[in-house]
Write a protein that holds these residues in place. Structure first.
Motif, PDB file in Angstrom:
ATOM      1  N   SER A 182      47.356  -6.701  19.887  1.00 27.49           N
ATOM      2  CA  SER A 182      48.020  -7.883  19.346  1.00 27.49           C
ATOM      3  C   SER A 182      48.790  -7.474  18.100  1.00 27.49           C
ATOM      4  CB  SER A 182      47.014  -8.986  18.999  1.00 27.49           C
ATOM      5  OG  SER A 182      46.099  -8.541  18.012  1.00 27.49           O
ATOM      6  N   VAL A 185      50.328  -8.976  14.486  1.00 31.97           N
ATOM      7  CA  VAL A 185      50.097 -10.092  13.568  1.00 31.97           C
ATOM      8  C   VAL A 185      51.067  -9.999  12.394  1.00 31.97           C
ATOM      9  CG1 VAL A 185      48.435 -11.249  12.072  1.00 31.97           C
ATOM     10  CG2 VAL A 185      47.658 -10.173  14.193  1.00 31.97           C
ATOM     11  N   THR A 242      50.207 -14.693  15.362  1.00 35.32           N
ATOM     12  CA  THR A 242      49.681 -13.623  16.196  1.00 35.32           C
ATOM     13  C   THR A 242      50.322 -13.652  17.573  1.00 35.32           C
ATOM     14  OG1 THR A 242      47.547 -13.680  15.050  1.00 35.32           O
ATOM     15  CG2 THR A 242      47.604 -12.616  17.217  1.00 35.32           C
TER      16      THR A 242
END
Length: 205
Positions: free
Chosen positions: A155, A157, A166
């Motif tokens: 992910s 962010v 995010t």
């Protein structure tokens, strides 16, 4: 951003008080309230001053309004009152965008940001990060992707002091074979038995 900001003096105004708001560091006068209520002067078109208590309102605040504002209250019978306001206005935080730039490399980007940190995570583990300073820039961060069999949960962010955005990597983007780090080359040297015996003898004496 886009909302109004009102700064209060924090003290009760008296009839003799002269209230002046400055913007630092050049001490430019923004607004002034002289003596009795009703005598108001504003020196910047996008601010207003309350005639009763001297509070300053800035409409439609944006990041360009960040900085130091100084309040001074003058009274002939009292000591001058001084108060500083350190204002930080954050722009809306965009959602990061993930693109593939090669078979085994991804790029996460956010556009036109300031005071933002961009980070790659694998699950809850931080992989890498980079930050934007006070100037508006396009911020990007590459990631060397590993093989899909490693069960990666990537992910990206983007965050500042008040919020974060995010972007999780799509499973289809994550499913890539052949992206594991290549093993180091190991060279095996086979020596004759007689040489091995000599070496062992030398080290044992």
């Amino acid at each position: 951003m886009g909302e109004s900001l009102t700064l209060h003096t924090g003290v009760k105004k008296e009839k003799e008080d002269t209230i002046v708001w400055f913007s630092g560091p050049d001490d430019k006068v923004l607004a002034q309230l002289n003596g009795k209520p009703g005598s108001v002067k504003t020196y910047q078109s996008d601010v207003s001053l309350n005639k009763e208590n001297g509070s300053l309102t800035i409409p439609n605040v944006s990041s360009i309004d960040s900085g130091v504002l100084i309040l001074e209250i003058f009274n002939p019978n009292k000591q001058t009152f001084l108060k500083k306001f350190n204002i930080i206005v954050y722009d809306p935080l965009p959602m990061p965008q993930i693109t593939r730039i090669s078979k085994c490399e991804l790029l996460c980007s956010v556009l036109n940001v300031r005071r933002v940190t961009l980070s790659w995570y694998n699950g809850t583990s931080l992989i890498s990060s980079t930050s934007a300073s006070d100037s508006h820039i396009n911020l990007s961060l590459p990631l060397e992707q590993e093989d899909k069999n490693n069960n990666n949960n990537y992910s990206c962010v983007a965050n500042n002091s008040i919020r974060n955005q995010t972007k999780h990597l799509d499973p289809l983007q994550s499913a890539v074979d052949g992206c594991s780090p290549e093993p180091r080359n190991v060279i095996w040297v086979i020596l004759p038995l007689s040489v091995l015996l000599v070496i062992g003898f030398v080290f044992c004496t």
